[in-house]
Design an enzyme around this catalytic site. Structure first.
Site, PDB file in Angstrom:
ATOM      1  N   TYR A  59      -1.659  -1.198  10.488  1.00  0.00           N
ATOM      2  CA  TYR A  59      -1.859  -1.195   8.998  1.00  0.00           C
ATOM      3  C   TYR A  59      -0.589  -0.708   8.247  1.00  0.00           C
ATOM      4  CZ  TYR A  59      -3.654  -1.215   4.309  1.00  0.00           C
ATOM      5  OH  TYR A  59      -3.565  -1.556   2.983  1.00  0.00           O
TER       6      TYR A  59
ATOM      7  N   SER B 159       0.795  -1.160  -0.129  1.00  0.00           N
ATOM      8  CA  SER B 159       0.153  -0.106   0.036  1.00  0.00           C
ATOM      9  C   SER B 159       0.910   1.205   0.142  1.00  0.00           C
ATOM     10  CB  SER B 159      -0.849  -0.074   1.185  1.00  0.00           C
ATOM     11  OG  SER B 159      -1.501   1.294   1.343  1.00  0.00           O
TER      12      SER B 159
END
Length: 177
Positions: free
Chosen positions: A132, A119
Site C-alpha cells: 500500500y 496517502s
C-alpha cells in the site's frame, strides 16, 4: 460540493445500486447531469470502459479524481501474492491508465485537472502495509512528475495525501474488497 456548484458528474464504482442511490442524491443537490458507470477497475473491461469515457471528445471531462484504492495489511511474505498484485493493479496501473486517457484530451483543449488521491503513507515506510505505502509513493511521485510535465499547458495534476480517514476502505483492508 461539485454537485452543489452545478457540475456534471460521472461516478465510477463497482456497486451499481449504491452508485444509483448516490446519483439520485447528487441530482437533488443540483448536479445537472450524473452519469453512472458501474465497473470494476481491477478488470480490463471495466478499466477500458472508463478510459473510453475519458477520451470521448463529445463529452469532455474537465476533472478526473482518481480515488479508487485497495489496501492490505500483514507481513508481506504471509499475504496473498495475487491480492498484492491486485493492489498494485488498482492503486498504480489504473491511475496511470486513467490519467493517460484524460490528460491527452485535456492538454489538447488547454484546460483540465487530474487529482490523484495518494496517502501520507506514501512518505514513509509502512511495515505491515508495504505494498500500500509503495503504491501510494508511486502515485505521489507520478503526480508531481506529471504536474511538471504539463506546466504551462492549462492542465494541472495534483496529489492529495490524506492521513487516516474513517471510511469503508478500512473494513476491507486485509479482506476481500
Amino acid at each position: 460540493e461539485l454537485a452543489m456548484l452545478g457540475v456534471g458528474l460521472t461516478l465510477v464504482a463497482r456497486r451499481a445500486e449504491e452508485l444509483e442511490r448516490l446519483a439520485s442524491q447528487l441530482r437533488r443537490k443540483g448536479a445537472p447531469e450524473v452519469e453512472v458507470l458501474a465497473v470494476d477497475l481491477t478488470e480490463h473491461r471495466g478499466l477500458a470502459a472508463v478510459e473510453a469515457r475519458l477520451a470521448d471528445g463529445s463529452r469532455p471531462v474537465d476533472l478526473l479524481v482518481n480515488n479508487a484504492g485497495l489496501g492490505t495489511a500483514g507481513s508481506f511474505p504471509d499475504l496473498s501474492l495475487d491480492r498484492e498484485v491486485a493492489e498494485i493493479e488498482l492503486n498504480v496501473v489504473a491511475v496511470v491508465r486513467l490519467a493517460h486517457a484524460a490528460l491527452g484530451p485535456m492538454r489538447d483543449r488547454g484546460r483540465g485537472a487530474v487529482m490523484n488521491v495518494s496517502s501520507l503513507a506514501s512518505l514513509q515506510p509502512a511495515p505491515h502495509n508495504a505494498t500500500y505505502a509503495a503504491s501510494k509513493a508511486f502515485v505521489t511521485s507520478f503526480s508531481e512528475s506529471l504536474h511538471e510535465d504539463l506546466r504551462d499547458t492549462g492542465v494541472t495534476v495534483t496529489a492529495v495525501l490524506p492521513g487516516f480517514t474513517r471510511t469503508e476502505f478500512h473494513s476491507h483492508v486485509g479482506g476481500d474488497a
